[in-house]
Design an enzyme around this catalytic site. Sequence first.
Site, PDB file in Angstrom:
ATOM      1  N   GLU A   1     -45.361 -46.409 -51.575  1.00 51.23           N
ATOM      2  CA  GLU A   1     -46.765 -46.451 -51.996  1.00 51.23           C
ATOM      3  C   GLU A   1     -47.519 -45.250 -51.417  1.00 51.23           C
ATOM      4  OE1 GLU A   1     -50.638 -49.473 -51.884  1.00 51.23           O
ATOM      5  OE2 GLU A   1     -48.746 -50.091 -50.980  1.00 51.23           O
TER       6      GLU A   1
ATOM      7  N   HIS B   1     -53.172 -52.999 -43.885  1.00 52.85           N
ATOM      8  CA  HIS B   1     -52.620 -52.951 -45.235  1.00 52.85           C
ATOM      9  C   HIS B   1     -51.226 -53.561 -45.284  1.00 52.85           C
ATOM     10  CE1 HIS B   1     -50.278 -50.719 -48.399  1.00 52.85           C
ATOM     11  NE2 HIS B   1     -51.241 -51.233 -49.126  1.00 52.85           N
TER      12      HIS B   1
ATOM     13  N   GLU C   1     -51.427 -57.258 -45.366  1.00 47.94           N
ATOM     14  CA  GLU C   1     -51.780 -57.687 -46.728  1.00 47.94           C
ATOM     15  C   GLU C   1     -50.521 -57.888 -47.564  1.00 47.94           C
ATOM     16  OE1 GLU C   1     -52.683 -55.620 -50.791  1.00 47.94           O
ATOM     17  OE2 GLU C   1     -53.921 -54.762 -49.209  1.00 47.94           O
ATOM     18  N   HIS C   2     -49.590 -56.952 -47.480  1.00 52.18           N
ATOM     19  CA  HIS C   2     -48.328 -57.068 -48.218  1.00 52.18           C
ATOM     20  C   HIS C   2     -47.507 -58.257 -47.731  1.00 52.18           C
ATOM     21  CE1 HIS C   2     -47.613 -53.148 -50.533  1.00 52.18           C
ATOM     22  NE2 HIS C   2     -48.862 -53.081 -50.113  1.00 52.18           N
TER      23      HIS C   2
END
Length: 423
Positions: A126, A46, A49-50
């Site tokens: 997040e 993840h 991905e950022h």
Amino acid sequence: MYDKFNLNNGVRVVTEKIPHVKSVSIGVWIEAGSRYENSNNNGTSHFIEHMLFKGTEKRTAKQIAESIDNIGGQLNAFTSKECTCFYAKVLDNHLPIAIDVLSDMLLNSKFDEEEIKKEQSVVVEEINMYDDSPEDVAHDLLSKTIFDGNSLALPILGDVNTVKNLTRKDIIDFFNMHYIPGNTVISIAGNFDMVETRKLLEESFGNWHVNGSTPSIDLPPKLTQRLKYKSKDTEQLHLCLGLEGVSQGSDELYSLLVLNNVFGGSMSSRLFQRVREERGLVYSIFSYPSSYKNVGIFTIYAGLNPNQLLNVTELILEDINDIKDVYLSKDEIYRSKEQLKGNYILGLESTSSRMTSLGKSELLLGKINSPREILEKIDKVSLEGVKEVTDRVFNFDKLNIAYVGKIKNKKSTNEKIRDICFK
């Protein structure tokens, strides 16, 4: 009409030309997700991905965003347990720009140290935001419960400690292991010129060469009876029941989807009508299947007043036993199949949905079923097939329970739930 080919470096490409639309959707799919992580690097997929949005050798983060914003397109990404996807949707004449931006992100990202530090703070927030959603926490807790000891139990976002401790080397090492041509699928759906697009893809992605092999995954977890509770100061309690489902690629999934529609997959389902509409005991209640490589689960969720936990749990089990005793009627199966076909056909009107279906199927299954084939599989669902999947899925020996909220007497409540469910 589908087309499937490999670039010179082995990247698989699957396309569907839809000449009557004015848009095109493209996705770059990588077989990298939390299932390929461990307790030390959980959240890396993840985080990568950022980072691919944070700047390349020729574009700043702002320029990446502006490249698609300025042509009225959409650029985004998501990470799941088994894959990561970077995608864009643009007007058909702007496909070359989308290909250039996505290839630049994938092949030329800088992973700048300062940007990593900033993004660690962003991802931690997040995670904190996710933790503020007790429904999401309940679903994550169910994964930890039902997949205990297996990498599928790991949360996609990771946790605050693992994310804070990620180093640039950790990120680069994980990236180089998983982001390789043999682990990548490009899917395109919409209006485009095949010859020109194939040339652009070869120019943009064809020179990408990384040594490596497709990572393996854990053996499927052994499902048994487990219960977990997480205390959270909320007005509502969030309950998840998990049972064994159907793995990816199995035709049994269509029988399970038919069963789910009747049981808890819609507002007309038995669960919704009985527990919410007739009794008024919950605000939200539904069920759904999740399929992964070599394993699947079937989840039942309810949001309710803590005082109704035992009542609602008993009603859910009663509905399961009702279906196990008399199964579904031919009429229920027919209506469920028509509902499934209608929802599927409506989804085909979106180039994004078609791109997603193409990419995910090729990446995780190595094959693509045409809309006609999928509709035929739904039509072939039989009464006997639904009975078989009902008996296998609604097996209380593999029932797992996770709930999140504020309970006055945790020990007593857990004992009562065990008495109800784990007989």
